[in-house]
Design an enzyme around this catalytic site. Structure first.
Site, PDB file in Angstrom:
ATOM      1  N   CYS A   2       0.842  -1.188   0.000  1.00 35.50           N
ATOM      2  CA  CYS A   2       0.000   0.000   0.000  1.00 35.50           C
ATOM      3  C   CYS A   2       0.877   1.236   0.000  1.00 35.50           C
ATOM      4  CB  CYS A   2      -0.907   0.016   1.230  1.00 35.50           C
ATOM      5  SG  CYS A   2      -2.039  -1.400   1.325  1.00 35.50           S
ATOM      6  N   GLY A  31      -1.354   1.389  -4.780  1.00 34.56           N
ATOM      7  CA  GLY A  31      -2.653   0.884  -4.368  1.00 34.56           C
ATOM      8  C   GLY A  31      -3.762   1.535  -5.146  1.00 34.56           C
ATOM      9  N   ASN A 105       0.975  -0.077   5.879  1.00 35.48           N
ATOM     10  CA  ASN A 105       1.451  -0.794   4.695  1.00 35.48           C
ATOM     11  C   ASN A 105       2.189  -2.032   5.157  1.00 35.48           C
ATOM     12  OD1 ASN A 105       2.581  -1.636   2.243  1.00 35.48           O
ATOM     13  ND2 ASN A 105       4.283  -0.201   2.409  1.00 35.48           N
ATOM     14  N   GLY A 106       1.705  -3.210   4.753  1.00 38.26           N
ATOM     15  CA  GLY A 106       2.400  -4.445   5.120  1.00 38.26           C
ATOM     16  C   GLY A 106       1.450  -5.518   5.586  1.00 38.26           C
ATOM     17  N   TYR A 265       9.872  -4.456  -8.948  1.00 36.95           N
ATOM     18  CA  TYR A 265       8.554  -4.228  -9.536  1.00 36.95           C
ATOM     19  C   TYR A 265       7.797  -3.046  -8.966  1.00 36.95           C
ATOM     20  CZ  TYR A 265       3.612  -4.998 -10.603  1.00 36.95           C
ATOM     21  OH  TYR A 265       2.309  -4.819 -10.990  1.00 36.95           O
TER      22      TYR A 265
END
Length: 510
Positions: A2, A31, A105-106, A265
């Site tokens: 995210c 996101g 985030n995670g 990526y």
């Protein structure tokens, strides 16, 4: 995976929401499933807007105009183990103690034991499957132990000690304490990125920002920024013109291991994470990949190098330079189609690849083509790309991946797929090539990928998606639980609908 963002403005009469909205556009790639903003007014009132969809759709001018306050946080959701329901759009909020918003985030890897602890020992109700709500309530429970009318920095740091003690996984968080401060913290291994920046105003005061990637700082003229260290936290007071941010190494660094997949990526090429330029790592990946290709193919086996847009372009360009072969844009991308590997079923993914990429026949006809992509996950996209290349007249197609073979679950926030659905799981390179229909598949070696990313300070990375060895370990049954959640989401995806929730909370005044 995210995107998270937090901003505190020195001028308390200036609304922070417009700048948060703009910052979300720079993090949109992290996101696209949902977006949310929470801001805090001068008297401790929390204003919130969140919903499913892209930032530009959720944050309309009318909605943003109602978000008062000079301090706020934002979140862009990339669905992982939680569902895509509107109820799981972030930031999350709890009103006790003090009023707290959190964006995360995670992923946590010991959720089952944490949920039992919250239910049986702390008596806090967790309403969703989101790790973020769980993490927020753990922090709130730890902060509540101080039982004070007014919180201070030391209380927050002590509460975070409890979070670090209880939670295992990869996480970066930004949060609001109503009427008091903005705070941020990062997991003890530095798996998920989080940066802190400052911007000096003409009157000498400073604004502060926390963000997932450095690109946001540069775009907003935050000229000084740095990465938070693993296990480090920062508290930025709401009246930052009179008080400086306070940093604390809350727990020792376990090991500095950023996620390799960020560089392959996920991150934007113009970002710098943990002092590592994403762009230069991808150039190095192309050079290393070319060296590996030359060990397996003769120079005459390749006529042209073609990238899969967009992430693989940098790698493919340098690969072509080292090989001494022409680089061509063989696929035109439709930018209005989202990522294919997060779509709910196989038929939708296949049709989406055709909607997303259209081949330029002139670049394929009669040629031996080397296609370069950042990675191969399920193989769905790769197979369709190979088919399109051959339908366009390519005589031979070789497929090269900037990343090693992905054989295991990603457990820290990137929802690739279940292990059994990964094309490289229990398959040789030759078998992968046969499945996707190309002459040969050539992967980057893990050693080469690490060489492309490492620095004097960071020599090891979280590489569990390639090796199955996760830096935090996993709770018994966690992988099975993760896969069951994914299956449940896929089965219920047709019931999902986009919503927007605009909330206003009255919190304690400070």
């Amino acid at each position: 995976m995210c995107g998270i963002l937090g901003i505190v403005l020195a001028n308390q009469t200036t609304p922070v929401a417009p700048e948060l909205c703009d910052g979300c556009i720079f993090l949109q790639h992290r996101g696209q499933d949902a977006a949310g903003i929470a801001t805090c007014g001068s008297r401790g009132r929390i204003y919130q807007c969140k919903g499913n969809g892209m930032a530009r759709d959720v944050f309309t001018q009318q909605r943003v105009s109602g978000l008062a306050g000079s301090m706020g946080i934002a979140h862009l959701r990339y669905p992982t183990a939680g569902s895509s329901a509107n109820s799981e759009a972030q930031p999350f909020y709890v009103n006790s103690p003090y009023g707290i918003n959190l964006a995360h985030n995670g992923n946590l890897v010991n959720t089952a034991s944490l949920k039992r602890y919250m239910d049986e020992d702390v008596h806090r109700h967790i309403n969703t499957d989101s790790d973020s709500e769980l993490l927020l309530n753990i922090f709130a429970a730890e902060l509540e132990k101080h039982n004070k009318y007014r919180v201070n920095n030391e209380d927050v740091f002590h509460a975070l000690e409890g979070v670090y003690r209880l939670c295992r996984g990869g996480y970066a968080c930004v949060g609001l304490l109503a009427g008091f401060a903005l705070f941020g913290f990062r997991d003890p291994n530095g798996i998920r990125p989080l940066l802190f920046g400052e911007r000096e105003n003409p009157d000498g005061t400073k604004d502060y920002m926390l963000a997932s990637e450095s690109v946001v700082f540069k775009a907003h003229n935050f000229t000084k920024y740095r990465d938070l260290k693993p296990g480090e936290a920062v508290i930025i007071p709401k009246n930052c013109s009179k008080g400086e941010p306070e940093f604390k190494q809350v727990v020792p660094i376990n090991s500095y291991r950023p996620d390799l997949f960020e560089y392959v990526y996920f991150a934007r090429p113009d970002s710098v994470l943990d002092g590592i330029s994403v762009y230069h790592t991808r150039l190095a990946m192309g050079s290393k990949l070319a060296e590996n290709i030359l060990k397996q193919l003769k120079p005459d086996d390749i006529d042209v190098v073609i990238p899969v847009p967009d992430t693989a372009r940098t790698c493919a360009l340098e690969c072509a330079n080292v090989l001494g072969k022409p680089y061509r844009e063989g696929f035109v991308k439709n930018r209005y189609v989202g990522r294919t590997f997060i779509m709910p079923n196989q038929r939708e993914r296949v049709s989406s690849v055709r909607r997303k990429l259209n081949p330029m026949e002139s670049e394929f006809r009669g040629k031996k083509v080397l296609i370069v992509d950042d990675s191969i996950v399920r193989g769905t996209t790769s197979k369709e790309i190979v088919n399109m290349a051959k339908e366009s007249g390519a005589t031979k197609v070789y497929f090269a991946s900037a990343a090693p073979a992905i054989r295991y679950n990603h457990i820290y926030g990137i929802d690739l797929t279940d292990t059994k659905n990964l094309i490289a799981y229990n398959r040789t390179d030759e078998e992968v090539a046969e499945v996707i229909g190309c002459e040969r598949v050539i992967y980057q070696s893990l050693e080469d990928l690490i060489d492309c990313c490492k620095t004097d300070k960071i020599t090891k990375f979280e590489d569990g998606v390639f090796t199955g060895n996760y830096v935090t370990g996993v709770e018994d049954g966690y992988i099975q639980e993760l896969e069951e959640k994914r299956e449940s989401i896929a089965n219920n995806s047709s019931d999902m609908k986009a919503e927007v929730d605009i909330g206003l909370y009255n919190c304690a005044d400070y």
